[in-house]
Design a protein around this motif. Structure first.
Motif, PDB file in Angstrom:
ATOM      1  N   HIS A  59       0.801  -1.214   0.000  1.00  0.00           N
ATOM      2  CA  HIS A  59       0.000   0.000   0.000  1.00  0.00           C
ATOM      3  C   HIS A  59       0.838   1.270   0.000  1.00  0.00           C
ATOM      4  N   HIS A  60       1.958   1.236   0.722  1.00  0.00           N
ATOM      5  CA  HIS A  60       2.779   2.437   0.819  1.00  0.00           C
ATOM      6  C   HIS A  60       4.208   2.098   0.411  1.00  0.00           C
ATOM      7  N   LEU A  61       4.406   1.925  -0.873  1.00  0.00           N
ATOM      8  CA  LEU A  61       5.712   1.476  -1.361  1.00  0.00           C
ATOM      9  C   LEU A  61       6.815   2.469  -1.000  1.00  0.00           C
ATOM     10  N   VAL A  62       6.549   3.752  -1.243  1.00  0.00           N
ATOM     11  CA  VAL A  62       7.591   4.755  -1.023  1.00  0.00           C
ATOM     12  C   VAL A  62       7.933   4.847   0.458  1.00  0.00           C
ATOM     13  N   LEU A  63       6.898   4.841   1.297  1.00  0.00           N
ATOM     14  CA  LEU A  63       7.117   4.925   2.737  1.00  0.00           C
ATOM     15  C   LEU A  63       7.927   3.718   3.216  1.00  0.00           C
ATOM     16  N   SER A  64       7.558   2.533   2.762  1.00  0.00           N
ATOM     17  CA  SER A  64       8.268   1.353   3.254  1.00  0.00           C
ATOM     18  C   SER A  64       9.714   1.347   2.758  1.00  0.00           C
ATOM     19  N   LEU A  65       9.923   1.796   1.522  1.00  0.00           N
ATOM     20  CA  LEU A  65      11.303   1.882   1.033  1.00  0.00           C
ATOM     21  C   LEU A  65      12.115   2.839   1.887  1.00  0.00           C
ATOM     22  N   PHE A  66      11.488   3.980   2.203  1.00  0.00           N
ATOM     23  CA  PHE A  66      12.156   4.977   3.031  1.00  0.00           C
ATOM     24  C   PHE A  66      12.516   4.381   4.389  1.00  0.00           C
ATOM     25  N   LEU A  67      11.561   3.662   4.988  1.00  0.00           N
ATOM     26  CA  LEU A  67      11.813   3.049   6.293  1.00  0.00           C
ATOM     27  C   LEU A  67      12.931   2.018   6.211  1.00  0.00           C
ATOM     28  N   VAL A  68      12.948   1.267   5.112  1.00  0.00           N
ATOM     29  CA  VAL A  68      14.005   0.260   4.945  1.00  0.00           C
ATOM     30  C   VAL A  68      15.371   0.944   4.895  1.00  0.00           C
ATOM     31  N   PHE A  69      15.450   2.022   4.118  1.00  0.00           N
ATOM     32  CA  PHE A  69      16.738   2.726   4.007  1.00  0.00           C
ATOM     33  C   PHE A  69      17.161   3.273   5.357  1.00  0.00           C
ATOM     34  N   VAL A  70      16.217   3.895   6.069  1.00  0.00           N
ATOM     35  CA  VAL A  70      16.558   4.499   7.362  1.00  0.00           C
ATOM     36  C   VAL A  70      16.936   3.408   8.365  1.00  0.00           C
ATOM     37  N   GLY A  71      16.158   2.344   8.398  1.00  0.00           N
ATOM     38  CA  GLY A  71      16.436   1.248   9.328  1.00  0.00           C
ATOM     39  C   GLY A  71      17.811   0.658   9.095  1.00  0.00           C
ATOM     40  N   ALA A  72      18.109   0.381   7.829  1.00  0.00           N
ATOM     41  CA  ALA A  72      19.404  -0.213   7.498  1.00  0.00           C
ATOM     42  C   ALA A  72      20.520   0.762   7.834  1.00  0.00           C
ATOM     43  N   ALA A  73      20.291   2.053   7.574  1.00  0.00           N
ATOM     44  CA  ALA A  73      21.318   3.057   7.837  1.00  0.00           C
ATOM     45  C   ALA A  73      21.631   3.126   9.333  1.00  0.00           C
ATOM     46  N   LEU A  74      20.585   3.140  10.164  1.00  0.00           N
ATOM     47  CA  LEU A  74      20.800   3.213  11.612  1.00  0.00           C
ATOM     48  C   LEU A  74      21.560   1.985  12.102  1.00  0.00           C
ATOM     49  N   TYR A  75      21.124   0.834  11.635  1.00  0.00           N
ATOM     50  CA  TYR A  75      21.729  -0.411  12.077  1.00  0.00           C
ATOM     51  C   TYR A  75      23.209  -0.471  11.683  1.00  0.00           C
ATOM     52  N   CYS A  76      23.468  -0.126  10.413  1.00  0.00           N
ATOM     53  CA  CYS A  76      24.848  -0.193   9.927  1.00  0.00           C
ATOM     54  C   CYS A  76      25.711   0.881  10.567  1.00  0.00           C
ATOM     55  N   ALA A  77      25.104   2.030  10.860  1.00  0.00           N
ATOM     56  CA  ALA A  77      25.860   3.076  11.550  1.00  0.00           C
ATOM     57  C   ALA A  77      26.343   2.537  12.887  1.00  0.00           C
ATOM     58  N   GLY A  78      25.474   1.811  13.561  1.00  0.00           N
ATOM     59  CA  GLY A  78      25.848   1.183  14.827  1.00  0.00           C
ATOM     60  C   GLY A  78      27.022   0.243  14.649  1.00  0.00           C
ATOM     61  N   TYR A  79      26.968  -0.525  13.581  1.00  0.00           N
ATOM     62  CA  TYR A  79      28.070  -1.454  13.315  1.00  0.00           C
ATOM     63  C   TYR A  79      29.367  -0.707  13.026  1.00  0.00           C
ATOM     64  N   GLY A  80      29.255   0.350  12.222  1.00  0.00           N
ATOM     65  CA  GLY A  80      30.450   1.125  11.871  1.00  0.00           C
ATOM     66  C   GLY A  80      31.092   1.721  13.119  1.00  0.00           C
ATOM     67  N   LEU A  81      30.242   2.255  13.985  1.00  0.00           N
ATOM     68  CA  LEU A  81      30.691   2.874  15.220  1.00  0.00           C
ATOM     69  C   LEU A  81      31.397   1.849  16.104  1.00  0.00           C
ATOM     70  N   THR A  82      30.758   0.705  16.257  1.00  0.00           N
ATOM     71  CA  THR A  82      31.320  -0.346  17.105  1.00  0.00           C
ATOM     72  C   THR A  82      32.643  -0.847  16.525  1.00  0.00           C
ATOM     73  N   LEU A  83      32.635  -1.004  15.205  1.00  0.00           N
ATOM     74  CA  LEU A  83      33.836  -1.480  14.518  1.00  0.00           C
ATOM     75  C   LEU A  83      35.020  -0.581  14.839  1.00  0.00           C
ATOM     76  N   GLU A  84      34.782   0.721  14.713  1.00  0.00           N
ATOM     77  CA  GLU A  84      35.860   1.674  14.952  1.00  0.00           C
ATOM     78  C   GLU A  84      36.313   1.601  16.415  1.00  0.00           C
ATOM     79  N   ARG A  85      35.333   1.526  17.307  1.00  0.00           N
ATOM     80  CA  ARG A  85      35.632   1.530  18.742  1.00  0.00           C
ATOM     81  C   ARG A  85      36.385   0.255  19.144  1.00  0.00           C
ATOM     82  N   VAL A  86      35.963  -0.876  18.605  1.00  0.00           N
ATOM     83  CA  VAL A  86      36.506  -2.167  19.047  1.00  0.00           C
ATOM     84  C   VAL A  86      37.802  -2.508  18.318  1.00  0.00           C
TER      85      VAL A  86
END
Lengths: 378, 300
Positions: free
Chosen positions: B63-90
Motif C-alpha cells: 500500500h505504501h511502497l515509497v514509505l516502506s522503502l524509506f523506512l528500509v533505508f533508514v532502518g538499514a542506515a541506523l543499524y549499519c551506523a551502529g556497526y560502523g561505530l562499534t567497529l571503529e571503537r573495538v
C-alpha cells in the motif's frame, strides 16, 4: 617401533610418540563403520549439499534402525566442499584419514573429479548422485560410480529439443566456465551441429550477480532461444535480468538449474524455462514410502535427495554383500550387483555409469517444475 | 544497445561508488584501509531483505511502497551506523597509535568475524526476496531500461551530492577535512578527533548500507560473502579515483562499473573482472596517486 624407542632412551619422548600414534589410531571406534557425504554445505549452492546430506542421512538411519551394517552402527561424516575443487581435495583427504569405507558425493563435477583422485589412490568407493561431466567416469577408475546421467546424453536431449521441438534457428550459448557448466554447454553445442546457428557463445563468472552487460549483447544477436550451462544461483539471475534487458526468449538449461531456489531467485521470470533432467522421481511408486519419511524429517525433497539416498543404499548394500570394509571388495560388489533403488534399477557398466539413464525436458510453470517433453524413439 | 550498456554500467558503478566512499573517507582521516567495510555493506543488504520481507508480511509495501522503502533505508542506515561505530571503537581505536600493520590485520580479522557471524545468524544459504518494483523494462529513447536502474542511479547521486555538501559546507565537514590534513594539528585547535573519526565511520557505513539495500532490491538475493567481492571492487574504485579523495571515489566507482559493463558486453563476459583490474593497473602506472588523487607531499 620398539627399536626406535630403545635408541631414543627417553621414556617421556616414547610416551609422547606413543600418544601421538595411539591418538590417530584410536580415533575410529571399532564398533562403527564410517561412510561420508560431501557437497556444497555452505555458500550459494548449499541447498544442494544439504539435500544430499539429508538423503544419505535417511538411508543411514534406516540401516541403523534395523540390523546395522555387518553388525555395527553406521556413522556418517559430512564434508563441506563449498563447490571449490581445492576444498574438495582437502575434504577427500580428511575422509581418507578418518577411515571412511565409502563416499557419497560430491555434487559438482568440478569437485568430484579432483576429489576422486584422492579416493582412487586410497581405493575407496565414491558414488556421486549428481556429477554429470563425462570425465568423472571416463578416466577408468574402478572406484568411481554415479547414479545420474552424463552430460553427453543430456546435451544431446537438450539439442534435440531446441532443434526439433522449439525449431530454433539462432541459439546463444552461455556457461559458467566450470567443469560441469562449460562441459554441458559444449556437449549441447556439439549435439546441435548445424541444425541451428550458434550466434553467441560466452562464459560468465560464477558468483557474479550482474549479467546485464552480457545479456544486452545477447539481445542484439537476436537468438530464438538461449542455452545456459551452469547452476541455479546464476541461472536464476540470468532469466530475471534477461527480462529486464528485454531478452524475451526462453532459456534452456540443464540439471544444475532445476531447484526451487531457481524459482525463488527468478520469480515470475522463471516461467517458461526449459530444463533437462531425469524423470520425476517423486512420482515413482517405489519412492513413495521414502518420500513420506523424507517429508516428515526434512520437508520437501530436492531434485537430488533421492539420488543421494539411492547412492547411499548402493554403497551400504555393497558393504553388506562384500562382507568387508575393504575398498576393493566393495568396488567389486557395487559393480557386479544390480540394485532396485527408489529412482529405478541401478546397474553399472564397466566405467561406473548407469546402464539405463533417461533425460527428459521439464518446464517451469507457475513456479513449479513439470515434465514437458520426451525425446522420440524411447 | 550502447545506451543500455551505459545504463547497466552506471547502475553497477553507483553501487561501487557508494561503497568506495566509505573506503576513501576512512583512509582520508586514518590512512587505514578498512577491509571490514564490505561486510557493513553486506549487513546492509541483509537488513534490506529482512526489513522488506517484514514490511511485505505486514502489508506495508503493497500500500505504501515509497514509505516502506524509506523506512528500509533508514532502518538499514541506523543499524549499519551502529556497526560502523562499534567497529571503529573495538577494532581500530585501541590500535590507533600502533604499528601501521596492526589495524590492517585487525580489519581483516573483523571482516572474517562479521562474515561468519552473519553466516551463523542468518544461515549459509542465499536469502531471496521477490520482486518489489516491476522488472519489466520501460522504453527510454527506444532502449529498454529498468526502473530499478534509474532508481539506483538517482538515489546514489542524491546521496553523493548530500555528502559533498556535508563535507564542504558544514562545521563537521570542515573538522573532517582538517583531521584528514593533520590529525595532531586539528586536535590542537580544538577539534575532537575521536568524534570526527567516529562520524567518518558512521557516514561511510550509512552510504554502504544504502548500497546494500539497493543491491538487495536490484538482485533480490543476498548471501554472507557478497561483501568480499564488492569490497574488493569498491576498494579498486577508491584507488582508481585516488584514495582519500571523495570525488575520486565517485568517479572511480562509475568508471569501474562502465568498464565492466562495456567490457562484458563488447569484449568478453568471461574476463569482466580482468578489465576492471586492468584499468586500475593502467591508471596506477600513468598516475600513481589515482585519477584525482592529491600529491603525497600535501599530506606531510
Amino acid at each position: 617401533m620398539i627399536e626406535i624407542f630403545r635408541r631414543i632412551h627417553s621414556p617421556l619422548l616414547a610416551v609422547l610418540i606413543f600418544a601421538l600414534f595411539g591418538g590417530t589410531g584410536c580415533s575410529r571406534p571399532a564398533d562403527t563403520i564410517r561412510i561420508a557425504v560431501a557437497g556444497p554445505m555452505t555458500g550459494d549452492q548449499s541447498k544442494q549439499g544439504n539435500d544430499l546430506k539429508n538423503g544419505v542421512e535417511l538411508a543411514v538411519a534406516k540401516w541403523n534402525e534395523t540390523s546395522g551394517l555387518l553388525g555395527k552402527k553406521v556413522e556418517l561424516l559430512v564434508g563441506d566442499d563449498q563447490h571449490d575443487p581445492k576444498q574438495a581435495v582437502a575434504i577427500a583427504n580428511k575422509f581418507v584419514n578418518s577411515g571412511v569405507v565409502g563416499v557419497v558425493g560430491h555434487w559438482n563435477s568440478s569437485a568430484s573429479i579432483p576429489a576422486s583422485e584422492v579416493y582412487h589412490r586410497a581405493d575407496i568407493p565414491m558414488i556421486t548422485p549428481a556429477s554429470t561431466n563425462p570425465r568423472v567416469t571416463d578416466r577408468g577408475y574402478s572406484n568411481v560410480f554415479r547414479v545420474c546421467g552424463r552430460d553427453d546424453q543430456q546435451g544431446k536431449v537438450a539439442a534435440e529439443f531446441v532443434a526439433a521441438q522449439l525449431k530454433a534457428k539462432r541459439v546463444a550459448v552461455l556457461h559458467d566456465k566450470t567443469t560441469y557448466g562449460q562441459g554441458l554447454a559444449d556437449e549441447f553445442k556439439k549435439a546441435l551441429g548445424n541444425r541451428a546457428e550458434v550466434v553467441y557463445y560466452s562464459g560468465i563468472i560464477q558468483g557474479d550477480k550482474d549479467f546485464r552487460g552480457v545479456l544486452t549483447t545477447v539481445v542484439s544477436k537476436k537468438p530464438d532461444v538461449y542455452f545456459f550451462g551452469g547452476i541455479y544461483p546464476e541461472g536464476g539471475l540470468l532469466v530475471k535480468q534477461a527480462k529486464e534487458v528485454g531478452l524475451n526468449v526462453p532459456m534452456v538449461s540443464g540439471d544444475g538449474v532445476i531447484d526451487q531456489v531457481f524459482v525463488q531467485i527468478a520469480g515470475e521470470a522463471a516461467d517458461g524455462t526449459y530444463l533437462t533432467f531425469s524423470p520425476d522421481t517423486t512420482k515413482l511408486p517405489a519412492a513413495q514410502e521414502v518420500l513420506k519419511q523424507y517429508r516428515a524429517r526434512y520437508g520437501e525433497p530436492g531434485p537430488y535427495s533421492f539420488y543421494a539416498y539411492d547412492a547411499a543404499q548402493v554403497l551400504l548394500n555393497a558393504v553388506q554383500k562384500a562382507g568387508t570394509t575393504d575398498g576393493f571388495g566393495i568396488n567389486q560388489a557395487i559393480r557386479t550387483t544390480s540394485y532396485d533403488g527408489i529412482t529405478g534399477r541401478l546397474q553399472f557398466d564397466s566405467k561406473g555409469d548407469l546402464l539405463t539413464t533417461q533425460y527428459v525436458v521439464w518446464i517451469t510453470k507457475n513456479g513449479q517444475f513439470e515434465e514437458f517433453w520426451k525425446p522420440s524413439g524411447r | 544497445m550502447l545506451l543500455q550498456q551505459i545504463v547497466n554500467g552506471l547502475a553497477l558503478g553507483a553501487v561501487y561508488a557508494l561503497i568506495a566512499l566509505g573506503y576513501t573517507m576512512v583512509y582520508g582521516v586514518l590512512e587505514l584501509i578498512n577491509f571490514a567495510h564490505g561486510e557493513i555493506y553486506m549487513i546492509g543488504a541483509y537488513l534490506g531483505i529482512l526489513l522488506l520481507t517484514f514490511f511485505t508480511a505486514v502489508g506495508l509495501t503493497q500500500h505504501h511502497l515509497v514509505l516502506s522503502l524509506f523506512l528500509v533505508f533508514v532502518g538499514a542506515a541506523l543499524y549499519c551506523a551502529g556497526y560502523g561505530l562499534t567497529l571503529e571503537r573495538v577494532a581500530y581505536r585501541p590500535l590507533r597509535h600502533a604499528n601501521r600493520l596492526s589495524p590492517l590485520i585487525s580489519a581483516i580479522g573483523m571482516s572474517i568475524f562479521l562474515q561468519n557471524y552473519v553466516m551463523l545468524a542468518q544461515g549459509s544459504t542465499d536469502k531471496v526476496f521477490p520482486h518489489l518494483l516491476p522488472s519489466e523494462p520501460v522504453a527510454v529513447l527506444g532502449v529498454p531500461i529498468s526502473l530499478l536502474q534509474i532508481f539506483i542511479i538517482l538515489t546514489s547521486i542524491f546521496l553523493m551530492i548530500g555528502l559533498s555538501l556535508f563535507v564542504k559546507k558544514t562545521r563537521l565537514g570542515k573538522a573532517m577535512r582538517a583531521t584528514a590534513q593533520d590529525k595532531r594539528m586539528a586536535g590542537l585547535v580544538g577539534i575532537d578527533i575521536n568524534k570526527v573519526i567516529a562520524i567518518t565511520f558512521v557516514i561511510g557505513s550509512i552510504l554502504a548500507s544504502a548500497a546494500g539495500v539497493m543491491v538487495a532490491i536490484y538482485y533480490g538475493l543476498v548471501n554472507f560473502f557478497i561483501g568480499y567481492v564488492a569490497g574488493i571492487k569498491a576498494f579498486t574504485a577508491a584507488v582508481l579515483g585516488g584514495i582519500g579523495n571523495i570525488p575520486g571515489a565517485m568517479a572511480g566507482g562509475f568508471i569501474l562499473g562502465l568498464v565492466e559493463s562495456l567490457g562484458a558486453g563488447y569484449l568478453s563476459s568471461e574476463y569482466k573482472d580482468v578489465f576492471a583490474f586492468l584499468i586500475l593497473i593502467v591508471v596506477l602506472i600513468l598516475r600513481p596517486s589515482g585519477l584525482l588523487g592529491e600529491k603525497a607531499s600535501e599530506k606531510v
